[in-house]
Write a protein that holds these residues in place. Structure first.
Motif, PDB file in Angstrom:
ATOM      1  N   GLY A  33     -18.591  70.120  -2.259  1.00 26.05           N
ATOM      2  CA  GLY A  33     -19.760  69.997  -3.116  1.00 26.05           C
ATOM      3  C   GLY A  33     -19.840  71.033  -4.200  1.00 26.05           C
ATOM      4  O   GLY A  33     -20.924  71.341  -4.709  1.00 26.05           O
ATOM      5  N   LYS A  34     -18.693  71.568  -4.633  1.00 26.06           N
ATOM      6  CA  LYS A  34     -18.686  72.632  -5.627  1.00 26.06           C
ATOM      7  C   LYS A  34     -18.242  72.146  -7.001  1.00 26.06           C
ATOM      8  O   LYS A  34     -17.852  72.941  -7.855  1.00 26.06           O
ATOM      9  CB  LYS A  34     -17.795  73.778  -5.133  1.00 26.06           C
ATOM     10  N   ARG A  68     -31.677  65.776  -7.031  1.00 24.73           N
ATOM     11  CA  ARG A  68     -31.102  66.800  -7.905  1.00 24.73           C
ATOM     12  C   ARG A  68     -31.073  68.161  -7.213  1.00 24.73           C
ATOM     13  O   ARG A  68     -31.841  68.418  -6.283  1.00 24.73           O
ATOM     14  CB  ARG A  68     -31.909  66.906  -9.212  1.00 24.73           C
ATOM     15  N   THR A  69     -30.213  69.014  -7.695  1.00 21.92           N
ATOM     16  CA  THR A  69     -30.093  70.359  -7.136  1.00 21.92           C
ATOM     17  C   THR A  69     -31.425  71.098  -7.206  1.00 21.92           C
ATOM     18  O   THR A  69     -32.031  71.190  -8.274  1.00 21.92           O
ATOM     19  CB  THR A  69     -29.021  71.157  -7.892  1.00 21.92           C
ATOM     20  N   GLY A 100     -27.425  75.597  -5.854  1.00 21.43           N
ATOM     21  CA  GLY A 100     -27.045  74.277  -5.412  1.00 21.43           C
ATOM     22  C   GLY A 100     -25.913  74.292  -4.411  1.00 21.43           C
ATOM     23  O   GLY A 100     -25.515  73.255  -3.908  1.00 21.43           O
ATOM     24  N   SER A 101     -25.362  75.441  -4.099  1.00 19.16           N
ATOM     25  CA  SER A 101     -24.281  75.491  -3.120  1.00 19.16           C
ATOM     26  C   SER A 101     -24.555  76.591  -2.132  1.00 19.16           C
ATOM     27  O   SER A 101     -25.521  77.327  -2.224  1.00 19.16           O
ATOM     28  CB  SER A 101     -22.938  75.738  -3.794  1.00 19.16           C
ATOM     29  N   ARG A 116     -29.241  72.344 -15.779  1.00 14.76           N
ATOM     30  CA  ARG A 116     -29.014  73.790 -15.746  1.00 14.76           C
ATOM     31  C   ARG A 116     -29.925  74.480 -16.760  1.00 14.76           C
ATOM     32  O   ARG A 116     -30.089  74.015 -17.890  1.00 14.76           O
ATOM     33  CB  ARG A 116     -27.561  74.101 -16.083  1.00 14.76           C
ATOM     34  N   THR A 119     -18.667  64.596  -4.474  1.00 15.55           N
ATOM     35  CA  THR A 119     -17.935  65.053  -3.291  1.00 15.55           C
ATOM     36  C   THR A 119     -16.717  64.190  -2.984  1.00 15.55           C
ATOM     37  O   THR A 119     -16.047  64.416  -1.979  1.00 15.55           O
ATOM     38  CB  THR A 119     -18.861  65.065  -2.060  1.00 15.55           C
ATOM     39  N   GLU A 132     -19.605  69.527 -10.150  1.00 15.17           N
ATOM     40  CA  GLU A 132     -20.690  68.711 -10.675  1.00 15.17           C
ATOM     41  C   GLU A 132     -20.235  67.982 -11.926  1.00 15.17           C
ATOM     42  O   GLU A 132     -19.471  68.514 -12.729  1.00 15.17           O
ATOM     43  CB  GLU A 132     -21.915  69.574 -11.010  1.00 15.17           C
ATOM     44  N   ASP A 148     -24.506  67.426 -14.112  1.00 17.05           N
ATOM     45  CA  ASP A 148     -25.543  67.923 -13.208  1.00 17.05           C
ATOM     46  C   ASP A 148     -25.662  67.117 -11.917  1.00 17.05           C
ATOM     47  O   ASP A 148     -26.651  67.235 -11.197  1.00 17.05           O
ATOM     48  CB  ASP A 148     -26.919  67.975 -13.899  1.00 17.05           C
ATOM     49  N   ARG A 149     -24.675  66.290 -11.617  1.00 16.46           N
ATOM     50  CA  ARG A 149     -24.671  65.493 -10.396  1.00 16.46           C
ATOM     51  C   ARG A 149     -23.518  65.955  -9.517  1.00 16.46           C
ATOM     52  O   ARG A 149     -22.370  65.973  -9.955  1.00 16.46           O
ATOM     53  CB  ARG A 149     -24.508  64.013 -10.745  1.00 16.46           C
ATOM     54  N   THR A 150     -23.807  66.346  -8.279  1.00 12.03           N
ATOM     55  CA  THR A 150     -22.761  66.814  -7.380  1.00 12.03           C
ATOM     56  C   THR A 150     -21.867  65.651  -6.963  1.00 12.03           C
ATOM     57  O   THR A 150     -22.357  64.608  -6.523  1.00 12.03           O
ATOM     58  CB  THR A 150     -23.360  67.469  -6.125  1.00 12.03           C
TER      59      THR A 150
END
Length: 343
Positions: A63-64, A258-259, A18-19, A216, A73, A66, A69-71
């Motif tokens: 964006g690192k 979602r990621t 995701g990153s 995850r 920013t 969460e 499970d939601r980023t």
């Protein structure tokens, strides 16, 4: 008074799905009742005393971080009791990325934002293992003095990401007002996103919906998975091309963000993306029936065959409706030609 629960999920290096970072340590904490309404950056600086608020603010903006499970920013995000916060931490890179002259395919640019067609292989943010040569370095070099500053710093505002090996349309803000407006649009899913994916197999129905909560993978924190307790996720697909029963070109539209959503949903449905190193088929690396030339085309791809083809949104300042398209890159077209010839 309840105490914050803090866990270091790993003391070894992990690849963070995701990153754009290559390696990181996961830190996890749960928001206690007495922290309700606190700013995310302020609360995390109190929890993780070894990390400064400035460092945590930077991680959030990249964006690192969460939450469930939601980023997230926005450093000013107000936390809620019971939320699970995960921080992908890694050694700091240079605070001020250097402008670099890197060719960019610019689809649109004005005083507030820029839209580009990101090539596969380009990392978005500088990070350990990728300290330069990133999209941020390229945007700093391209935009120069036209960047009026995000949060008081002359830098581009990244409001969404594409994985390193996913190509296609991305938008970045050049001003604070555009950054805030775009962040709201993405948070509310008030955007049009269309991806093209080359996958193994051929769905029976010409179009359909893949629905399944994504979170995850409990067995591997580097991966996402469709699982109970994940966040609701919905992907619409349409079969654009069939190559016998071996492979298909799918048009995918996201209703949620979602990621790794498309990669996870397609793999879950039995149609993994060709070349995907994380969610793809390990036993069958090639579509059935490919001749030697076709197999060479797939090997040359060297990535997941996923492309962000369309991005549409309301301009955050003018209110104008914008829609941008990026054609399939040559490496994916080469695989399609091989499939046409041999499957």
């Amino acid at each position: 008074m309840p105490r914050t629960t803090t866990t270091i999920l790993s003391t070894r290096k992990l690849g963070w799905s995701g990153s754009d970072i290559d390696e990181s340590d996961w830190l996890e904490t749960e928001i206690p009742p007495d922290a309700a309404g606190a700013r995310l950056d302020r609360h995390l600086s109190q929890v993780f005393g070894d990390l400064s608020r400035t460092r945590l603010k930077s991680l959030i903006e990249q964006g690192k971080v969460e939450i469930d499970d939601r980023t997230i920013t926005e450093p000013s995000y107000r936390v809620k009791p019971g939320e699970r916060v995960m921080v992908a931490w890694e050694p700091a890179v240079e605070a001020d990325p250097e402008p670099q002259t890197i060719p960019l395919t610019v689809l649109y640019e004005d005083a507030d934002l820029i839209v580009i067609d990101k090539p596969a292989g380009m990392v978005v943010h500088p990070a350990p293992g990728n300290p330069d040569g990133t999209l941020v370095n390229a945007l700093l070099g391209h935009c120069g003095d036209s960047l009026s500053g995000i949060g008081g710093v002359r830098r581009p505002g990244i409001v969404h990401r594409l994985d390193k090996d996913t190509s296609g349309v991305m938008v970045a803000a050049k001003t604070d007002r555009a950054h805030q407006g775009l962040a709201t649009l993405f948070a509310e899913h008030d955007i049009e996103r269309v991806y093209m994916a080359l996958v193994f197999g051929a769905p029976i129905r010409p179009r359909g919906v893949i629905e399944g909560p994504i979170g995850r993978d409990p067995k591997d924190r580097k991966r996402m998975a469709v699982r109970d307790g994940g966040k609701a996720a919905l992907t619409h697909y349409r079969v654009a091309r069939r190559f016998g029963a071996a492979a298909s070109l799918l048009e995918c539209r996201l209703e949620t963000g979602r990621t790794h959503q498309i990669r996870v949903h397609l793999a879950h449905a039995g149609y993994p993306v060709i070349g995907d190193p994380v969610y793809g088929r390990r036993r069958q690396a090639m579509p059935k029936g490919l001749d030697a030339a076709g197999q060479d085309a797939v090997r040359a791809l060297g990535r997941q065959a996923l492309h962000a083809a369309v991005l549409g949104f309301r301009h955050p300042v003018s209110g104008e409706t914008l829609r941008f398209e990026a054609p399939l890159p040559e490496d994916m077209r080469a695989v399609i030609r091989a499939l046409d010839n041999t499957v």
